[in-house]
Design an enzyme around this catalytic site. Structure first.
Site, PDB file in Angstrom:
ATOM      1  N   PRO A   1       0.833  -1.198   0.000  1.00  0.00           N
ATOM      2  CA  PRO A   1       0.000   0.000   0.000  1.00  0.00           C
ATOM      3  C   PRO A   1       0.869   1.249   0.000  1.00  0.00           C
ATOM      4  O   PRO A   1       1.916   1.285   0.624  1.00  0.00           O
ATOM      5  CB  PRO A   1      -0.785  -0.092   1.296  1.00  0.00           C
ATOM      6  CG  PRO A   1      -0.818  -1.523   1.611  1.00  0.00           C
ATOM      7  CD  PRO A   1       0.456  -2.093   1.087  1.00  0.00           C
ATOM      8  N   CYS A   2       0.403   2.243  -0.734  1.00  0.00           N
ATOM      9  CA  CYS A   2       1.330   3.302  -1.065  1.00  0.00           C
ATOM     10  C   CYS A   2       0.961   4.649  -0.477  1.00  0.00           C
ATOM     11  O   CYS A   2       1.546   5.646  -0.830  1.00  0.00           O
ATOM     12  CB  CYS A   2       1.372   3.407  -2.565  1.00  0.00           C
ATOM     13  SG  CYS A   2      -0.274   3.392  -3.278  1.00  0.00           S
TER      14      CYS A   2
END
Length: 400
Positions: A89-90
């Site tokens: 997840p960014c």
């Protein structure tokens, strides 16, 4: 190639990346995903691709669990892993996230999720890995060092990588997705295998040019796919209208629609519009009718000002018929204001199915959970058509 190439998908989401690999005949051994509804979507999709009950493997777990490797081992049962795919997840790498956080999100535990990726990679030692992330990764820092350099150093111990970060940035629009979406795609090849990562990148064939492509980049390529080609066949509706399942027959087919919908399909899922307040409806109508930015709206119709006037121009944005969509984001689940429908008569933001179309998901793809959950899954996903372009190239080099 009779034996199917196998993969494990980490941080799998609802399976946008997996979808591209399924389309190219890869076989999934397991997925690891934390979100319950995304896991349900993954299971339904595996069933759709003909996986038997005992082959459907989705680990609904936190990837940082101490026993995660044991759990994956139990699922894949000594089978050979050709490929590891996935993107941590960014949010913490995104420029927006960093802007909101006093410490530039350096303390965000999500920065270190790639360590779990690394641990699993080094344990299973697949031939190739695909690591996907936002372009913010290239400017983010961990302490004094650039995050991307930390990741390259760590993942490059046992794998050959390309050195030039600019070459890792792919734009989904170049692969026939009706959306401008730039992502970092880091591909590593296990040392000792006679494949150069450069070969894989060269084999990810750009089929389309994008609105910013210069003349020489347009040669022998198709024009980008527009919002109109992607969603104009869908029934018009006002805010609050729509049903989970409706009958729908496409009257006028185009190249893009034939990629995301089967010719004999007569149903449509999740084409359900949000309800909007009166003032927002007026904003949407004025903006889409006049092709205004939010700033222009405020100048021309001050009565439609927002109390919390977030002037940065991207708080309300119209998508245009004749262009690809802007990047579909997970924020879509909070409000759809950045995705105002181009048809002013509809006075609304886009539906989950419209968002899925702009991401290149097939129409028979089932997103589990509430509408909010669906938007979240769609916004976080890798566009399947882009994933398929990557899968094609990997299949070609491994096939040799």
């Amino acid at each position: 190639m009779s034996k199917k190439l196998t993969f494990i998908d980490l941080f799998a989401g609802c399976g946008g990346l997996s979808e591209g690999f399924y389309k190219q005949g890869f076989k999934s051994l397991t997925h690891v995903e934390y979100d319950h509804y995304a896991c349900e979507s993954l299971r339904i999709r595996m069933k759709n691709y003909g996986y038997a009950e005992d082959e459907i493997s989705v680990l609904e777990n936190d990837i940082t669990d101490d026993d995660i490797i044991v759990k994956i081992e139990n699922e894949i049962k000594n089978r050979n892993v050709d490929l590891l795919i996935g993107g941590p997840p960014c949010q913490s790498f995104s420029s927006l996230g960093r802007a909101k956080d006093d410490n530039g999100m350096q303390d965000d535990p999500r920065n270190y999720l790639f360590e779990s990726y690394e641990k699993i990679l080094n344990h299973f030692k697949p031939k190739i890995f695909v690591f996907e992330n936002v372009t913010g990764l290239l400017s983010a820092k961990l302490g004094k060092e650039k995050t991307v350099n930390v990741i390259l150093k760590r993942l490059g111990k046992e794998y050959n990588l390309i050195k030039d970060p600019a070459k890792m940035v792919l734009n989904s629009c170049d692969y026939g997705v009706p959306q401008i979406r730039k992502r970092v795609i880091l591909i590593g090849v296990k040392k000792g295998i006679k494949i150069k990562p450069e070969q894989i990148y060269e084999g990810i064939i750009k089929t389309h040019f994008n609105p910013l492509s210069v003349e020489k980049e347009r040669v022998n390529k198709q024009k980008y796919v527009t919002v109109k080609e992607a969603i104009s066949d869908l029934p018009a509706m006002k805010p609050g209208e729509g049903k989970k399942i409706i009958k729908h027959k496409v009257e006028s087919w185009n190249d893009y629609l034939s990629k995301v919908r089967s010719k004999d399909d007569e149903v449509l899922l999740d084409h359900v519009a949000r309800t909007h307040n009166e003032k927002d409806r007026k904003r949407y109508l004025a903006m889409s009718k006049n092709k205004w930015t939010f700033k222009e709206l405020l100048e021309k119709k001050p009565s439609l000002n927002h109390i919390k006037q977030r002037v940065f121009n991207n708080s309300y944005v119209v998508q245009f018929w004749d262009k690809p969509a802007r990047t579909i984001i997970a924020h879509l689940y909070k409000d759809g204001n950045q995705f105002i429908h181009p048809d002013h008569k509809q006075e609304r933001t886009i539906t989950p199915r419209e968002a899925a179309r702009l991401q290149s998901f097939p129409d028979d793809f089932v997103f589990e959970g509430s509408r909010t959950q669906q938007y979240k899954q769609i916004g976080n996903a890798v566009p399947p058509l882009m994933a398929e372009a990557i899968a094609k190239s990997i299949k070609k080099v491994l096939g040799k």
